[in-house]
Motif scaffolding. Structure first.
Motif, mmCIF file in Angstrom:
data_model
loop_
_atom_site.group_PDB
_atom_site.id
_atom_site.type_symbol
_atom_site.label_atom_id
_atom_site.label_comp_id
_atom_site.label_asym_id
_atom_site.label_seq_id
_atom_site.Cartn_x
_atom_site.Cartn_y
_atom_site.Cartn_z
ATOM 1 N N PRO A 112 -10.343 8.454 -70.836
ATOM 2 C CA PRO A 112 -9.743 9.113 -71.998
ATOM 3 C C PRO A 112 -8.212 9.133 -71.931
ATOM 4 C CG PRO A 112 -11.280 10.586 -70.814
ATOM 5 C CD PRO A 112 -11.116 9.368 -69.985
ATOM 6 N N PRO A 113 -7.541 9.159 -73.078
ATOM 7 C CA PRO A 113 -6.080 8.953 -73.123
ATOM 8 C C PRO A 113 -5.246 10.036 -72.418
ATOM 9 C CG PRO A 113 -6.958 9.529 -75.307
ATOM 10 C CD PRO A 113 -8.126 9.263 -74.420
ATOM 11 N N HIS A 114 -5.574 11.303 -72.568
ATOM 12 C CA HIS A 114 -4.766 12.327 -71.898
ATOM 13 C C HIS A 114 -4.966 12.276 -70.385
ATOM 14 C CE1 HIS A 114 -4.844 13.933 -76.043
ATOM 15 N NE2 HIS A 114 -3.596 14.254 -75.747
ATOM 16 N N ALA A 115 -6.171 11.936 -69.981
ATOM 17 C CA ALA A 115 -6.446 11.769 -68.546
ATOM 18 C C ALA A 115 -5.564 10.658 -67.977
ATOM 19 C CB ALA A 115 -7.921 11.453 -68.326
ATOM 20 N N ARG A 116 -5.434 9.580 -68.739
ATOM 21 C CA ARG A 116 -4.608 8.461 -68.275
ATOM 22 C C ARG A 116 -3.142 8.884 -68.104
ATOM 23 N NH1 ARG A 116 -5.051 2.982 -68.091
ATOM 24 N NH2 ARG A 116 -7.111 3.028 -69.044
ATOM 25 N N GLU A 117 -2.643 9.644 -69.082
ATOM 26 C CA GLU A 117 -1.262 10.153 -68.971
ATOM 27 C C GLU A 117 -1.093 11.051 -67.756
ATOM 28 O OE1 GLU A 117 0.290 12.362 -72.383
ATOM 29 O OE2 GLU A 117 -0.487 10.707 -73.623
ATOM 30 N N ALA A 118 -2.058 11.941 -67.558
ATOM 31 C CA ALA A 118 -1.974 12.875 -66.429
ATOM 32 C C ALA A 118 -2.004 12.122 -65.107
ATOM 33 C CB ALA A 118 -3.138 13.868 -66.494
ATOM 34 N N TRP A 119 -2.755 11.060 -65.081
ATOM 35 C CA TRP A 119 -2.885 10.225 -63.883
ATOM 36 C C TRP A 119 -1.524 9.601 -63.556
ATOM 37 C CZ3 TRP A 119 -4.938 4.662 -64.253
ATOM 38 C CH2 TRP A 119 -5.199 4.137 -62.992
ATOM 39 N N ARG A 120 -0.858 9.075 -64.597
ATOM 40 C CA ARG A 120 0.472 8.487 -64.389
ATOM 41 C C ARG A 120 1.461 9.555 -63.934
ATOM 42 N NH1 ARG A 120 -0.050 4.809 -69.166
ATOM 43 N NH2 ARG A 120 -0.854 2.888 -68.233
ATOM 44 N N GLN A 175 0.977 12.204 -62.348
ATOM 45 C CA GLN A 175 0.710 12.680 -60.995
ATOM 46 C C GLN A 175 1.427 11.837 -59.945
ATOM 47 O OE1 GLN A 175 -0.905 15.506 -60.427
ATOM 48 N NE2 GLN A 175 -0.648 15.354 -58.214
ATOM 49 N N VAL A 176 1.715 10.583 -60.282
ATOM 50 C CA VAL A 176 2.450 9.724 -59.348
ATOM 51 C C VAL A 176 3.816 10.347 -59.065
ATOM 52 C CG1 VAL A 176 3.487 7.448 -59.023
ATOM 53 C CG2 VAL A 176 1.248 7.644 -60.131
#
Ligand SMILES: *Cc1c(COP(=O)(O)O)cnc(C)c1O
Length: 363
Positions: A34-42, A44-45
């Motif tokens: 899902p799109p917000h998960a992807r943003e949060a993943w980035r 977190q780096v």
């Protein structure tokens, strides 16, 4: 060095998942994450991972409880490294070595492995023969399962690999008749349009297990959770131990639960539409898929090992199951974007043909 003797019999899990162009074997979300998960993943780096995560993923538990509703509080939620972790931890928390874990057959392939890992005895009770009325999951043999007098009863609704839902009356019969913990695995409940969350208030022995790996598109992150009355959730949490949900996983899963519900719902609807379309296409090939309430279709098929090998040669993978009770050999096909499903449908007739030819040559 000798490990515990019981470990001689514990196999390494091997679902034979070699890389293939189109992989319809594991029921993950083939539309992606899902799109917000992807943003949060980035993001977190940037935050980095030099510090430990929270001990018991409290932020995720609060977010899950708020989303689940049905009077579920954070103290009724326990998280883990995939729902596998919760199944394993629950067995350790509620059964002592040599106690019995009973499950209906067929069901999730990991259950006997977790039972073995914990020194428990695993008993499988085959489904009874379905009559015309039984599409709702009444095929689970309740009296035979209850007769095992198991410390832990495992049920999956919808079931994997058949896709069958579990009738509410059947579930209640278990809960009313079991002296042990009843684990209800709802890995695919999002696709079924029904769940048993409200029952945890009524039944202190009910533990519902959920995952972020299927509808939520986060299998690689390894996040699962379970819901039960607070004392049961606490026991599972103690058995699970601290730090089992890593910092990236906790952050990304929390954001997904908070912000991605709409995306997930949209893709659940797509999966259901494609599931029904796939079932119709299979019927037009003169096959008889089982009714499914999940994001996959289980279709009985002779020579299924050979069919799946022939599919692989054509760049498509689906998972074969041998000799399911009253079903026989069957192919389990995950549903994803239609072009992926169409690739399977395009390859299937010739794969079935090849498998038949090979069968004849062997004889
Ligand atoms: C896929 C699956 C799981 C495993 O989920 P994880 O959270 O990835 O460990 C559990 N139960 C069933 C029935 C499944 O099909």
């Amino acid at each position: 060095m000798r490990a515990r003797a019981i470990y001689d019999a514990v196999p390494l899990y091997d679902p034979k998942r070699t890389p293939v162009d189109i992989d319809l074997t594991d029921n993950t979300n083939l539309w992606g994450m899902p799109p917000h998960a992807r943003e949060a993943w980035r993001a977190q780096v940037e935050r980095g991972i030099t510090r430990y995560p929270s001990l018991y993923a409290s932020e995720l538990k609060e977010t899950l409880a708020a989303r689940l509703g049905h009077g579920i509080t954070p103290s009724m939620v326990v998280t883990g490294c995939g729902s596998d972790d919760l199944l394993d931890s629950a067995m350790r928390a509620f059964a002592a070595p040599d106690d019995v874990v009973a499950a209906s057959l067929p069901s999730f392939a990991m259950i006997p492995i977790f039972a073995q890992m914990n020194g428990l005895r695993y008993t499988a009770v085959p489904e009874r023969a379905p009559t015309g009325e039984d599409a709702d999951g009444a095929v689970v043999d309740v009296p035979a399962l209850l007769a095992q007098d198991a410390q832990i009863l495992y049920l999956s609704a919808p079931n994997n690999p058949t896709g069958r839902p579990l009738a509410r009356a059947t579930l209640r019969a278990f809960l009313d008749g079991s002296r042990g913990l009843v684990i209800l695995d709802e890995a695919y409940a999002e696709f079924a349009g029904e769940h048993a969350l409200a029952l945890v208030h009524e039944y202190p022995q009910l533990l519902i297990v959920r995952t972020m790996s299927k509808a939520w598109g986060l299998a690689g992150l390894r996040v699962g959770y379970a819901i039960a009355q607070p004392d049961v959730a606490l026991a599972v949490e103690k058995s699970r131990g601290p730090y089992k949900v890593n910092a990236v996983a906790e952050r990304v899963a929390t954001v997904a639960v908070r912000d991605d519900a709409e995306w997930v719902t949209t893709h659940i609807d797509l999966a259901i539409a494609n599931r029904e379309r796939l079932a119709a296409e299979l019927r037009s090939l003169s096959l008889s898929p089982l009714p499914s309430a999940a994001n996959f279709v289980c279709v009985p098929m002779a020579n299924v090992e050979r069919v799946s090998a022939a599919l692989r040669r054509r760049g498509v993978a689906a998972r074969p199951f041998a000799a399911l009770p009253h079903v026989g050999d069957a192919l389990r096909i995950s549903v994803g974007p239609w072009p992926m499903v169409q690739a399977l449908l395009d390859a299937l007739p010739s794969a079935i043909h090849d498998a038949q030819e090979e069968g004849t040559n062997v004889r």
